[in-house]
Design a protein around this motif. Structure first.
Motif, short mmCIF file in Angstrom:
data_model
loop_
_atom_site.label_atom_id
_atom_site.label_comp_id
_atom_site.label_asym_id
_atom_site.label_seq_id
_atom_site.Cartn_x
_atom_site.Cartn_y
_atom_site.Cartn_z
N UNK A 253 25.84 61.66 56.78
CA UNK A 253 24.73 60.78 57.16
C UNK A 253 25.25 59.39 57.50
N UNK A 254 24.36 58.41 57.39
CA UNK A 254 24.71 57.02 57.67
C UNK A 254 24.17 56.14 56.56
N UNK A 255 24.90 55.05 56.31
CA UNK A 255 24.42 54.10 55.32
C UNK A 255 23.50 53.08 55.99
N UNK A 256 23.07 52.08 55.24
CA UNK A 256 22.11 51.11 55.74
C UNK A 256 22.68 50.22 56.84
N UNK A 257 23.98 50.25 57.02
CA UNK A 257 24.61 49.45 58.07
C UNK A 257 25.01 50.29 59.29
N UNK A 258 24.66 51.57 59.26
CA UNK A 258 24.96 52.44 60.39
C UNK A 258 26.34 53.06 60.34
N UNK A 259 27.08 52.89 59.25
CA UNK A 259 28.40 53.50 59.13
C UNK A 259 28.28 54.97 58.73
N UNK A 260 29.22 55.78 59.16
CA UNK A 260 29.23 57.19 58.81
C UNK A 260 29.51 57.35 57.33
N UNK A 261 28.71 58.18 56.65
CA UNK A 261 28.81 58.36 55.20
C UNK A 261 28.87 59.85 54.89
N UNK A 262 29.96 60.31 54.30
CA UNK A 262 30.16 61.71 53.94
C UNK A 262 30.07 61.83 52.42
N UNK A 263 29.21 62.72 51.95
CA UNK A 263 28.99 62.91 50.51
C UNK A 263 29.47 64.29 50.11
N UNK A 264 30.37 64.34 49.11
CA UNK A 264 30.94 65.61 48.64
C UNK A 264 30.85 65.66 47.12
N UNK A 265 30.58 66.86 46.61
CA UNK A 265 30.54 67.11 45.16
C UNK A 265 31.75 67.93 44.75
N UNK A 266 32.26 67.66 43.55
CA UNK A 266 33.41 68.42 43.09
C UNK A 266 33.93 67.89 41.77
N UNK A 267 35.24 67.98 41.59
CA UNK A 267 35.88 67.57 40.36
C UNK A 267 37.19 66.85 40.68
N UNK A 268 37.68 66.09 39.72
CA UNK A 268 39.02 65.50 39.84
C UNK A 268 39.86 66.01 38.69
N UNK A 269 41.15 66.09 38.92
CA UNK A 269 42.07 66.55 37.90
C UNK A 269 43.42 65.87 38.16
N UNK A 270 44.38 66.18 37.33
CA UNK A 270 45.74 65.67 37.50
C UNK A 270 46.73 66.76 37.10
N UNK A 271 47.98 66.56 37.40
CA UNK A 271 48.99 67.56 37.10
C UNK A 271 49.21 67.71 35.60
N UNK A 272 49.04 66.63 34.86
CA UNK A 272 49.29 66.69 33.42
C UNK A 272 48.06 67.12 32.63
N UNK A 273 46.86 67.06 33.23
CA UNK A 273 45.63 67.38 32.53
C UNK A 273 44.92 68.51 33.26
N UNK A 274 44.47 69.49 32.48
CA UNK A 274 43.72 70.62 33.05
C UNK A 274 42.22 70.40 32.97
#
Length: 467
Positions: A253-274
Motif C-alpha cells: 500500500x501507501x503511507x500518508x505521504x504517498x510512499x510505497x509501504x510493504x507490510x509482512x508478518x513473520x518472526x525473527x531469529x538468530x544463529x545462536x537462539x532458536x
C-alpha cells in the motif's frame, strides 16, 4: 515600600521567572536533594559543602549568561554562600557519581509531569495514544577541555577527547526527558546501557513502546526489550534474520505521504537462539531508499502500518533535545573536565530542558497554539533573562516566602495556568513550523573544502563575484 511588597511587585513583572522558580522550588526541596544524593552517592561524602548548596551553585552557573562557573563561585564566596574553597567545589564536581544526575532527572520528570496543563492534546497517532511512546538514543559528551595535565596534547592523545556517554529516554507524547543511563567511557557502545535504562523505565506506569534506530535492531536487544514487558518499533539491522509467515501474504500500500509501504508478518531469529519472536516488518520505499522497521504490534487493525511508520519519524525529536541542550543550554561549555562532571552537567541541562518544555506547554495551550509552533530557544532566552533579573534584584529568602504564600493560597498548577495562559510574544513563534517532507530527496552533503590561502579580502571576493 517594604521589602516584601517590593519583591512581590518585582516578581509580578517577571512571569517567566516566577514560573521557573515555582517549579524549581517544588521539584528540588533541600531535603529532596539530600535524599537523592544519599541514595546514589556511592563512596562520596559530605563534609562542609552540602549537596543542596552544591546543586544550587551549579544550577546558577548554567543559567548565567556568561556561563562562567568561576565568576559565580567567587560571588558566592563573597556573599557567604560558598563555605569552602573553589577547589573543593571543583573536586566535588569531578567525583560526583553519574547515578546522582540520573536520580535528579528521574525525580524531576515525575514532578514536572504533574505540573503540565490538563488540556494537553497528544501529537501522536490516535492508535498509539494509550501507549507510553519512548524514544531511546545515545549522547556522547563532546568539547572536553584539556585543563588537566594528562589531557594536554601529546603524540598519544592529539585528537578530540570525549567525555562520558549517556543513553536517554524521551516521552514522545509530552516531549519530556524521562530517564538517563550513563557510562564514563565515551568510546563505549551505547547498547550496553540498554539494560540499565530499561530497568529504570520499569518504575514508570503504563504500557511502553520503545522507538530506536538500527543499532538496537538486533535479536539480543529485541529479546531484552520483550523480556522487560515493552513493545518496540526498531529499524532492522542488516544481520537480523526475518522469516516470513507463509499463511499471511505481504500487503502493499501507501503511507500518508504517498510512499510505497510493504507490510509482512513473520518472526525473527538468530544463529545462536532458536526462540522465535513474532514481529511485523514494514518496508518504506522512496525511490532507491528503503527503510525497514520491526515491531511486535502485530495487530494490523488496531495498529495500522501507517501509524507505525509515522511514529518512527517522531524518533527524531530526541535529536532536537540533544541539539537544544548542546546549543541553547550551552552543554558545549563544560564546567568540569572529568567524565563525571560532564555527565552531571548534562543531567542538569536535561532538567532545564524539561522545565522549558513545561512552560512551552502552558503557553501553547493557553494561547491555542501547537507545541511545535513555539520556539524553545527564544523562550529560554527570556526565561534566563528574567531569572537573572530576579536573582540580582531580590533576596533568596524573600523569593522563597513569596513562593510559599502562592503554594498555600492558589496552588502551583493553578498559578502556572494563570501566569502563562495569556502570555505571548511574537518572537516566541518558530520561524519554520512543521517537519521535513519525507518524500523529498535530501540534498547531498557539501564536500569539505580545504583552505588554499591564509587570508583574503572581502573587497576582492565581491569583485570576483561581479565578473
Amino acid at each position: 515600600m517594604t521589602s516584601n511588597s517590593f519583591a512581590s511587585e518585582a516578581l509580578s513583572r517577571l512571569p517567566l521567572a516566577e514560573a521557573a522558580f515555582l517549579m524549581l522550588d517544588d521539584i528540588f526541596q533541600n531535603n529532596t536533594l539530600e535524599a537523592i544524593y544519599q541514595s546514589n552517592r556511592g563512596r562520596t561524602y559530605t563534609r562542609i559543602l552540602t549537596f543542596s548548596s552544591f546543586f544550587q551553585l551549579l544550577r546558577d552557573s548554567l543559567i548565567s549568561p556568561d556561563h562562567s562557573a568561576r565568576a559565580r563561585l567567587i560571588d558566592a564566596s563573597e556573599n557567604g554562600e560558598l563555605p569552602t574553597s573553589l577547589k573543593a567545589f571543583y573536586d566535588k564536581l569531578a567525583h560526583m557519581p553519574p547515578e546522582v544526575g540520573a536520580g535528579l532527572l528521574s525525580h524531576s520528570y515525575r514532578a514536572i509531569s504533574k505540573l503540565l496543563p490538563r488540556k494537553m492534546t497528544s501529537k501522536l497517532p490516535k492508535s498509539l495514544c494509550k501507549l507510553t511512546v519512548v524514544a531511546v538514543d545515545g549522547k556522547v559528551i563532546k568539547h572536553t577541555m584539556r585543563r588537566l595535565l594528562p589531557l594536554r596534547i601529546s603524540k598519544q592523545n592529539a585528537s578530540k577527547l570525549l567525555g562520558g556517554k549517556a543513553l536517554v529516554a524521551v516521552n514522545l507524547s509530552t516531549g519530556l526527558v524521562m530517564e538517563m543511563a550513563s557510562e564514563l567511557d565515551g568510546e563505549a557502545s551505547e547498547t550496553r546501557l540498554l539494560a540499565p535504562l530499561l530497568q529504570q523505565l520499569k518504575d514508570h506506569c503504563g504500557e511502553k513502546l520503545i522507538v530506536a534506530d538500527r543499532c538496537y535492531g538486533f535479536y539480543k536487544h529485541i529479546a531484552m526489550i520483550k523480556d522487560d514487558g515493552c513493545h518496540f518499533v526498531l529499524r532492522v539491522a542488516s544481520i537480523t534474520q526475518f522469516i516470513q509467515d507463509p499463511e499471511k501474504p505481504a500487503r502493499i500500500g501507501k503511507d500518508r505521504y504517498g510512499r510505497k509501504l510493504i507490510e509482512e508478518h513473520g518472526w525473527i531469529t538468530s544463529q545462536k537462539n532458536t526462540k522465535l519472536i513474532a514481529v511485523r516488518r514494514l518496508s518504506i520505499i522512496r525511490d532507491k531508499v528503503q527503510i525497514q522497521l520491526l515491531t511486535d504490534l502485530t495487530d494490523s487493525k488496531r495498529y495500522p502500518a501507517d501509524d507505525i511508520a509515522e511514529i518512527y519519524r517522531y524518533r527524531w525529536d530526541i535529536e532536537r533535545v540533544y541539539a537544544t541542550i548542546t546549543k541553547v543550554f550551552q552543554l558545549r561549555h563544560l564546567i568540569g573536565t572529568s567524565p563525571e562532571a560532564g555527565l552531571i552537567q548534562a543531567s542538569l541541562c536535561l532538567i532545564l530542558f524539561n522545565i522549558t518544555e513545561a512552560i512551552k506547554w502552558h503557553i501553547s495551550v493557553g494561547n491555542g497554539k501547537k507545541i511545535d509552533e513555539v520556539s524553545g530557544e527564544m523562550l529560554w532566552r527570556d526565561i534566563r533573562d528574567e531569572v537573572m533579573a530576579a536573582t540580582r534584584l531580590l533576596r533568596t529568602r524573600d523569593v522563597q516566602m513569596l513562593l510559599q504564600g502562592i503554594k498555600q493560597e492558589v496552588g502551583i498548577l493553578e498559578r502556572l495556568t494563570e501566569l502563562l495562559g495569556n502570555l505571548w510574544k511574537k518572537k516566541w513563534a518558530k520561524s519554520k513550523v512543521g517537519r521535513t517532507d519525507p518524500t523529498k530527496i535530501p540534498n547531498p552533503k557539501p564536500q569539505k573544502l580545504k583552505q588554499t590561502t591564509c587570508h583574503d579580502s572581502v573587497f576582492r571576493v565581491m569583485k570576483r563575484a561581479k565578473k
